[in-house]
Each structure stands twice: as C-alpha cells, then as structure tokens.
Motif scaffolding. Structure first.
Motif, short mmCIF file in Angstrom:
data_model
loop_
_atom_site.label_atom_id
_atom_site.label_comp_id
_atom_site.label_asym_id
_atom_site.label_seq_id
_atom_site.Cartn_x
_atom_site.Cartn_y
_atom_site.Cartn_z
N THR A 107 44.74 40.15 44.59
CA THR A 107 44.19 41.48 44.79
C THR A 107 43.56 41.97 43.49
O THR A 107 43.66 41.32 42.45
N LEU A 108 42.95 43.15 43.56
CA LEU A 108 42.40 43.77 42.35
C LEU A 108 43.46 43.95 41.27
O LEU A 108 43.17 43.84 40.08
N ALA A 109 44.70 44.23 41.69
CA ALA A 109 45.77 44.41 40.71
C ALA A 109 46.05 43.11 39.96
O ALA A 109 46.33 43.12 38.76
N ASP A 110 45.96 41.98 40.66
CA ASP A 110 46.19 40.69 39.99
C ASP A 110 45.09 40.42 38.97
O ASP A 110 45.36 39.88 37.90
N VAL A 111 43.86 40.80 39.29
CA VAL A 111 42.76 40.64 38.33
C VAL A 111 42.98 41.57 37.14
O VAL A 111 42.83 41.17 35.98
N ARG A 112 43.35 42.80 37.43
CA ARG A 112 43.58 43.78 36.36
C ARG A 112 44.70 43.33 35.41
O ARG A 112 44.64 43.53 34.20
N ASP A 113 45.74 42.67 36.00
CA ASP A 113 46.89 42.23 35.20
C ASP A 113 46.71 40.84 34.63
O ASP A 113 47.67 40.25 34.10
N ASN A 114 45.49 40.27 34.77
CA ASN A 114 45.17 38.93 34.26
C ASN A 114 46.00 37.83 34.93
O ASN A 114 46.24 36.77 34.33
N ASP A 115 46.43 38.09 36.17
CA ASP A 115 47.13 37.06 36.93
C ASP A 115 46.19 36.29 37.86
O ASP A 115 46.61 35.34 38.53
N ALA A 116 44.93 36.71 37.91
CA ALA A 116 43.91 36.03 38.72
C ALA A 116 42.55 36.40 38.16
O ALA A 116 42.40 37.41 37.46
N LEU A 117 41.56 35.56 38.47
CA LEU A 117 40.19 35.85 38.09
C LEU A 117 39.46 36.53 39.25
O LEU A 117 39.82 36.34 40.42
N ALA A 118 38.44 37.30 38.92
CA ALA A 118 37.68 37.99 39.97
C ALA A 118 37.13 37.00 40.99
O ALA A 118 37.07 37.30 42.19
N LYS A 119 36.74 35.82 40.52
CA LYS A 119 36.17 34.83 41.44
C LYS A 119 37.22 34.29 42.42
O LYS A 119 36.87 33.66 43.43
N ASP A 120 38.50 34.51 42.11
CA ASP A 120 39.57 34.03 42.99
C ASP A 120 39.87 34.99 44.14
O ASP A 120 40.64 34.65 45.04
N LEU A 121 39.31 36.20 44.10
CA LEU A 121 39.57 37.16 45.16
C LEU A 121 38.98 36.66 46.49
O LEU A 121 37.92 36.03 46.51
N PRO A 122 39.65 36.93 47.59
CA PRO A 122 39.07 36.56 48.91
C PRO A 122 37.71 37.22 49.10
O PRO A 122 37.47 38.33 48.61
#
Length: 367
Positions: A107-122
């Motif tokens: 989710t956006l929260a994971d991107v914000r917390d550096n747990d995922a990249l924006a490109k990884d979002l569904p």
C-alpha cells in the motif's frame, strides 16, 4: 459529548488516478480529509455510526461517515493509508463474490515506510486491458479477505456487505441486439442468469427490486443451435450480418409467450433472500463478527430485500439518495456522492447534510 443532529455520509467508489465519473484522485481525497479537519469534521467508525443511526446514541460535533462502495483494491492501496495517516475512519461496502484470498499487497503506507517501492504497488489505476480478441475490457482489481482483515485490525476501516453479486436481472421481453463478444467498459454489467452468446439483450433492472424475466429453454435451445459458444466462433458469427438477420428471424418466429416467463413473487423473494444472506454469511465467516450494515447496489431495494437484511441481523441499510440522517433512522441511510472536486466543495456538503432542516430543504430542491 455533543449530539450530532444529522450524520452526513459521503459515498466514494474509486480512490484512483484514473479519470472517471466515480473516481477521486488520491491527492484530492487527501485534500478532502484536510478540509474536513479545518472545518471541524472527523471521519468516525462504522460502529459509532450504527449506534447513532439505530439507537440514537450521541456522537461528537463534526462526526461524518466516509463510505466506499464495491470493494475495489484501491480502497486498500490508497484510501486506507491516507485515512490512517490523518486519523480518520471509514467503511468499505464490498461485493462479497468479488473479494479474493490473495495475501496482503503493498500500500501507500508501505512505500512511505520504505517497506516497498512505488513500482511494486498493484496497478489499480489501470483497469483496462485487451482480451484475446483485441477488445478493450475492464478488469477492476478487488481487495482480498486477508486485506480486509488487515484493515479491520487497524481500527481504521470496517468492511461490510454490498450484497453478494451486485447483479442485474432481465426485467421484460423487450430487447436491443444480442449478446456478443465485444468491448466491456463497465464492471457491474452482469445479469444473474447464464447468458449464452446470441441471447437477446433483454431490458434489465436492479436484481433486488425487479422480478426477473426468465428466458425459456426453447429460446435458449434456439440460440445454442445457431450461435457458436466459443468466443472466437461467436465473434465470427456476428461479423456476418446475414447470420444476425437469420438469428433475428428465427427468434421472432417464436411467439413472445414462448420466449420466457416472469419470476413468481415467491421465487423473487427467495432469490433476494439468498443474495442478501449469502453476502452477510460471507462477511461473518471471513471477518469473525456479525455484519452490522449493508449498502444496496445502485441504492435500489424492495420490501423483500429490506426484510431479508433485517432477518440477517443487519441494523443499518445505506442508500444513494440524499437527505439528512437524524438519530434513529437506520433503514434508509442517505449518502451524498463525493466527487473529484475541491476540499471546500466536500466541506460545503458536510455542512448541509449535518443540519436536518437545511439538508431536508436542499434534498427537496434537488428532486
């Protein structure tokens, strides 16, 4: 605590970058929440809303309910993190047959917390693709039950039923063309009936309010005898106008009395009861607690649907008509459609619908 005189309820669908009549951009949604805060409003939880609507329990000044219909994945990817970041709550009314079992996605929260990249979002902002015949086809992504449980465990977003299928039904024997392979631009365009290629496109109506017109076995047999039922074969069949005219002549040669029949009142009541009950059972099974609220597809319901929901223990039923929601008014909860407009616009609507006299006058004016 100061009693809210009327609970304004906003209706969202997509929180998406896709330009759409029922889509609100994530940045716009964030601006809506900021405007609410500046104006003294706060998105409350569903339990608080139901307690007010069903039993008249007090709410603080500035209470509002933010609702999201259908259960699109962008409600989890975009809306939930934005709500959580700003301290608001909301409710998703999900079409339970569409909710899957995928593991929680970023989710956006994971991107914000550096747990995922924006490109990884569904890819929730890109619902259109091409099918095997090259037709443009809408393929919306829906959230999953593990994601629903994650949202509920956060205390930010509840998930409640929007019925099981959100289906239409055939309502009469008038028709316009035939079912054939082609572009598909709507998500909820299905009828609650097995539809072969070549079946007439009979007039439709909301499934919970309409006694269905049921095509006869004779008509279905005629369609199957003339039209190939594989997609490529049906596509080729309808490319030849002579085939279409032959299908039309054969069908019109049948007396209309043999095209089908109207659903009996008892059949209608049982179908509606099962549609509502299945969605409630699914929510209760997947989320481990009773369903308290339900939103009607297209805002349309019948006495039979209302009775079915009450039999299932549902306390509050949400519609799509506008009007005030005073305490003790759970059986027809009004909502206003949130739009891709400024936070000030949203704030003006919250002010209107939080005041019973003003909201009632405005609703009458808009009819």
């Amino acid at each position: 605590m100061q009693m809210a005189r009327s609970l304004p309820v906003a209706l969202y669908h997509y929180i998406s970058k896709l330009a759409n009549a029922i889509s609100v951009h994530p940045d716009t949604f964030a601006s809506h929440l900021k405007a609410m805060e500046r104006g003294g409003f706060r998105g409350i939880g569903l339990d608080e809303a139901v307690d007010f609507l069903a039993r008249g329990k007090d709410l603080p000044k500035g209470a509002a309910l933010l609702s999201f219909d259908d259960g699109f994945l962008d409600n989890y990817v975009h809306a939930w993190p934005i709500l959580a970041e700003r301290g608001h709550k909301g409710v998703v009314f999900a079409v339970t047959d569409r909710i899957g079992h995928e593991s929680p996605r970023p989710t956006l929260a994971d991107v914000r917390d550096n747990d995922a990249l924006a490109k990884d979002l569904p890819h929730v902002d890109e619902p259109f693709g091409l099918n095997e015949l090259g037709h443009r086809r809408r393929r919306d992504l829906f959230l999953s039950w593990p994601e629903a449980r994650r949202m509920e465990e956060s205390g930010v977003m509840a998930v409640e039923p929007h019925t099981a299928s959100h289906a239409e039904v055939f309502r009469a024997d008038e028709y316009n063309g035939f079912f054939q392979p082609g572009p598909r631009s709507r998500t909820f365009d299905r009828v609650g009936f097995p539809v072969p290629w070549g079946l007439p496109r009979f007039a439709t109506g909301p499934g919970l309010t309409t006694r269905a017109f049921l095509p006869s076995e004779e008509l279905l047999g005629l369609v199957h005898s003339l039209v190939p039922q594989d997609k490529a074969g049906a596509h080729d069949f309808f490319r030849d106008e002579a085939n279409v005219q032959r299908l039309r002549r054969k069908m019109e040669a049948l007396p209309r009395s043999r095209w089908g029949r109207k659903e009996e009142p008892g059949e209608f009541a049982e179908r509606v009861r099962e549609e509502v009950a299945r969605s409630v059972r699914t929510v209760e099974s997947e989320l481990g607690r009773p369903a308290r609220a339900l939103a009607w597809p297209w805002g349309a319901y019948s006495p039979e649907a209302l009775e079915a929901a009450r039999e299932c223990g549902v306390e509050a039923m949400f519609c799509t008509t506008t009007g005030p929601n005073p305490p003790g008014s759970p059986l027809h909860v009004h909502r206003f459609k949130a739009r891709q407009r400024s936070g000030l616009w949203l704030l003006s609507r919250l002010h209107i619908w939080s005041r019973p006299w003003l909201g009632g006058a405005y609703a009458r004016l808009k009819r």
